[in-house]
Design a protein around this motif. Structure first.
Motif, PDB file in Angstrom:
ATOM      1  N   LYS A 185       0.870  -1.172   0.000  1.00 53.98           N
ATOM      2  CA  LYS A 185       0.000   0.000   0.000  1.00 53.98           C
ATOM      3  C   LYS A 185       0.911   1.227   0.000  1.00 53.98           C
ATOM      4  O   LYS A 185       1.322   1.714   1.054  1.00 53.98           O
ATOM      5  CB  LYS A 185      -0.929  -0.021   1.218  1.00 53.98           C
ATOM      6  N   ARG A 186       1.227   1.686  -1.201  1.00 54.38           N
ATOM      7  CA  ARG A 186       2.247   2.728  -1.357  1.00 54.38           C
ATOM      8  C   ARG A 186       1.844   4.041  -0.710  1.00 54.38           C
ATOM      9  O   ARG A 186       2.699   4.731  -0.145  1.00 54.38           O
ATOM     10  CB  ARG A 186       2.554   2.939  -2.840  1.00 54.38           C
ATOM     11  N   ASN A 187       0.555   4.405  -0.772  1.00 50.72           N
ATOM     12  CA  ASN A 187       0.133   5.676  -0.177  1.00 50.72           C
ATOM     13  C   ASN A 187       0.273   5.677   1.338  1.00 50.72           C
ATOM     14  O   ASN A 187       0.407   6.725   1.967  1.00 50.72           O
ATOM     15  CB  ASN A 187      -1.319   5.995  -0.580  1.00 50.72           C
ATOM     16  N   GLU A 188       0.274   4.475   1.952  1.00 55.72           N
ATOM     17  CA  GLU A 188       0.438   4.372   3.404  1.00 55.72           C
ATOM     18  C   GLU A 188       1.855   3.949   3.795  1.00 55.72           C
ATOM     19  O   GLU A 188       2.164   3.838   4.982  1.00 55.72           O
ATOM     20  CB  GLU A 188      -0.553   3.350   3.972  1.00 55.72           C
ATOM     21  N   LYS A 189       2.686   3.691   2.797  1.00 52.03           N
ATOM     22  CA  LYS A 189       4.054   3.200   3.018  1.00 52.03           C
ATOM     23  C   LYS A 189       4.049   1.937   3.889  1.00 52.03           C
ATOM     24  O   LYS A 189       4.762   1.826   4.888  1.00 52.03           O
ATOM     25  CB  LYS A 189       4.939   4.283   3.644  1.00 52.03           C
ATOM     26  N   LYS A 190       3.219   0.987   3.469  1.00 51.33           N
ATOM     27  CA  LYS A 190       3.103  -0.281   4.192  1.00 51.33           C
ATOM     28  C   LYS A 190       3.212  -1.448   3.222  1.00 51.33           C
ATOM     29  O   LYS A 190       2.858  -1.326   2.046  1.00 51.33           O
ATOM     30  CB  LYS A 190       1.755  -0.377   4.916  1.00 51.33           C
ATOM     31  N   MET A 191       3.717  -2.565   3.738  1.00 52.31           N
ATOM     32  CA  MET A 191       3.750  -3.793   2.958  1.00 52.31           C
ATOM     33  C   MET A 191       3.325  -4.945   3.861  1.00 52.31           C
ATOM     34  O   MET A 191       3.835  -5.105   4.968  1.00 52.31           O
ATOM     35  CB  MET A 191       5.144  -4.069   2.384  1.00 52.31           C
ATOM     36  N   PHE A 192       2.395  -5.743   3.371  1.00 47.06           N
ATOM     37  CA  PHE A 192       1.897  -6.890   4.123  1.00 47.06           C
ATOM     38  C   PHE A 192       2.485  -8.166   3.519  1.00 47.06           C
ATOM     39  O   PHE A 192       2.447  -8.362   2.301  1.00 47.06           O
ATOM     40  CB  PHE A 192       0.370  -6.924   4.087  1.00 47.06           C
ATOM     41  N   ILE A 193       3.030  -9.001   4.389  1.00 47.46           N
ATOM     42  CA  ILE A 193       3.695 -10.227   3.942  1.00 47.46           C
ATOM     43  C   ILE A 193       2.955 -11.437   4.491  1.00 47.46           C
ATOM     44  O   ILE A 193       2.681 -11.512   5.691  1.00 47.46           O
ATOM     45  CB  ILE A 193       5.160 -10.262   4.417  1.00 47.46           C
ATOM     46  N   SER A 194       2.630 -12.361   3.624  1.00 49.77           N
ATOM     47  CA  SER A 194       1.972 -13.597   4.058  1.00 49.77           C
ATOM     48  C   SER A 194       2.530 -14.778   3.273  1.00 49.77           C
ATOM     49  O   SER A 194       3.211 -14.600   2.268  1.00 49.77           O
ATOM     50  CB  SER A 194       0.451 -13.498   3.856  1.00 49.77           C
ATOM     51  N   GLN A 195       2.234 -15.985   3.766  1.00 50.20           N
ATOM     52  CA  GLN A 195       2.676 -17.207   3.097  1.00 50.20           C
ATOM     53  C   GLN A 195       1.505 -18.182   2.989  1.00 50.20           C
ATOM     54  O   GLN A 195       1.531 -19.284   3.544  1.00 50.20           O
ATOM     55  CB  GLN A 195       3.829 -17.852   3.874  1.00 50.20           C
ATOM     56  N   PRO A 196       0.448 -17.799   2.274  1.00 51.42           N
ATOM     57  CA  PRO A 196      -0.772 -18.613   2.227  1.00 51.42           C
ATOM     58  C   PRO A 196      -0.555 -20.013   1.665  1.00 51.42           C
ATOM     59  O   PRO A 196      -1.161 -20.977   2.152  1.00 51.42           O
ATOM     60  CB  PRO A 196      -1.707 -17.794   1.321  1.00 51.42           C
ATOM     61  N   LYS A 197       0.312 -20.140   0.669  1.00 46.98           N
ATOM     62  CA  LYS A 197       0.543 -21.449   0.049  1.00 46.98           C
ATOM     63  C   LYS A 197       1.130 -22.433   1.051  1.00 46.98           C
ATOM     64  O   LYS A 197       0.677 -23.580   1.173  1.00 46.98           O
ATOM     65  CB  LYS A 197       1.479 -21.295  -1.149  1.00 46.98           C
ATOM     66  N   HIS A 198       2.145 -21.991   1.812  1.00 45.06           N
ATOM     67  CA  HIS A 198       2.786 -22.869   2.790  1.00 45.06           C
ATOM     68  C   HIS A 198       1.842 -23.204   3.942  1.00 45.06           C
ATOM     69  O   HIS A 198       1.836 -24.334   4.448  1.00 45.06           O
ATOM     70  CB  HIS A 198       4.054 -22.208   3.337  1.00 45.06           C
TER      71      HIS A 198
END
Length: 267
Positions: A185-198
């Motif tokens: 989310k560039r406007n909020e300067k945030k990045m969400f990281i997940s590993q749904p496949k694993h």
């Protein structure tokens, strides 16, 4: 000796997280480049093929009958080297499956990037950067995580295409990388990281799965003195350890489950 130092660095997970943070907070562009058939771009004997010792350190392979026939169509003069309908060949390229290949490809790629003006990090052999750190490349075998300005990334991409021909790229605010799903989310300067496949793969190995809001109850005792892996039979021990290691891999992007996994790992 080709069988000497076989270590091939890939970027540490901490380095990957650091570069992701830099890209997020400085609002840099992100692109993931993939070089097709990466290993085959490297010479199995290394860069110094004029070194007599290395050239004499031959790696030979017998082709099967079908491959021999195909090869002789293009190189009929090699018929004299055929024995029992099979051709003995000297390996030149870093074929997939050879012990030296990963190391040779790493040497080839880093040598190429250094020729583009990049500097190898002293702290992580899988990270290279341009002077000032405005463009950073994170290496993981044939995947290059590149962050910088749009112009910087385009120069790197086109330079690699000239050298290795088949280079594909992934970009955007939602992108997959090393089993992780990155949502930006560039406007909020945030990045969400997940590993749904694993996570889905791990869950599928259990017949009964229950959902909880937290990894462990706040009232749970801090130790499991009455629980020990030795209570399991050999088959279940193997299953327990396998599941635990998979969960530990997921915990890299899920710090909330690390504590309970560390407790379980002591059993």
């Amino acid at each position: 000796d080709s069988f000497g130092d076989l270590f091939s660095p890939t970027a540490k997970f901490e380095s990957i997280m650091l570069v992701l943070n830099i890209a997020t907070f400085e609002d840099r562009e992100i692109e993931i480049l993939d070089i097709a058939g990466a290993y085959l771009n490297a010479n199995i004997y290394g860069h110094d093929t004029h070194n007599e010792d290395k050239v004499n350190d031959n790696i030979l392979m017998w082709l099967d009958e079908e491959s021999t026939k195909s090869y002789l169509i293009f190189k009929p003069e090699c018929l004299k080297f055929v024995q029992n309908k099979r051709l003995l060949v000297r390996i030149e390229k870093a074929l997939y499956g050879l012990k030296q290949s990963a190391k040779r490809w790493y040497e080839e790629l880093t040598r190429t990037l250094v020729s583009f003006g990049f500097i190898k990090s002293k702290f992580d052999g899988g990270v290279l950067y341009r002077e000032g750190g405005k463009c950073i490349i994170v290496l993981h075998v044939d995947d290059l995580f590149v962050t910088g300005t749009k112009q910087d990334i385009e120069i790197v991409k086109e330079s690699l295409k000239l050298k290795y021909k088949k280079v594909t790229s992934k970009q955007g605010d939602e992108i997959g990388y090393l089993g992780m799903w990155l949502v930006r989310k560039r406007n909020e300067k945030k990045m969400f990281i997940s590993q749904p496949k694993h996570i889905k793969q791990l869950i599928s190995e259990f017949p009964n799965v229950y959902e909880y809001e937290t990894p462990a109850s706040p009232n749970m005792p801090q130790t499991f003195d009455d629980v020990n892996i030795e209570m399991l039979n050999d088959e279940n021990k193997t299953f327990y350890r396998s599941c635990l290691m998979k969960a530990m891999y997921i915990a890299r992007s899920r710090p909330d489950i690390k504590f309970i996994l560390i407790l379980l790992a002591t059993k």
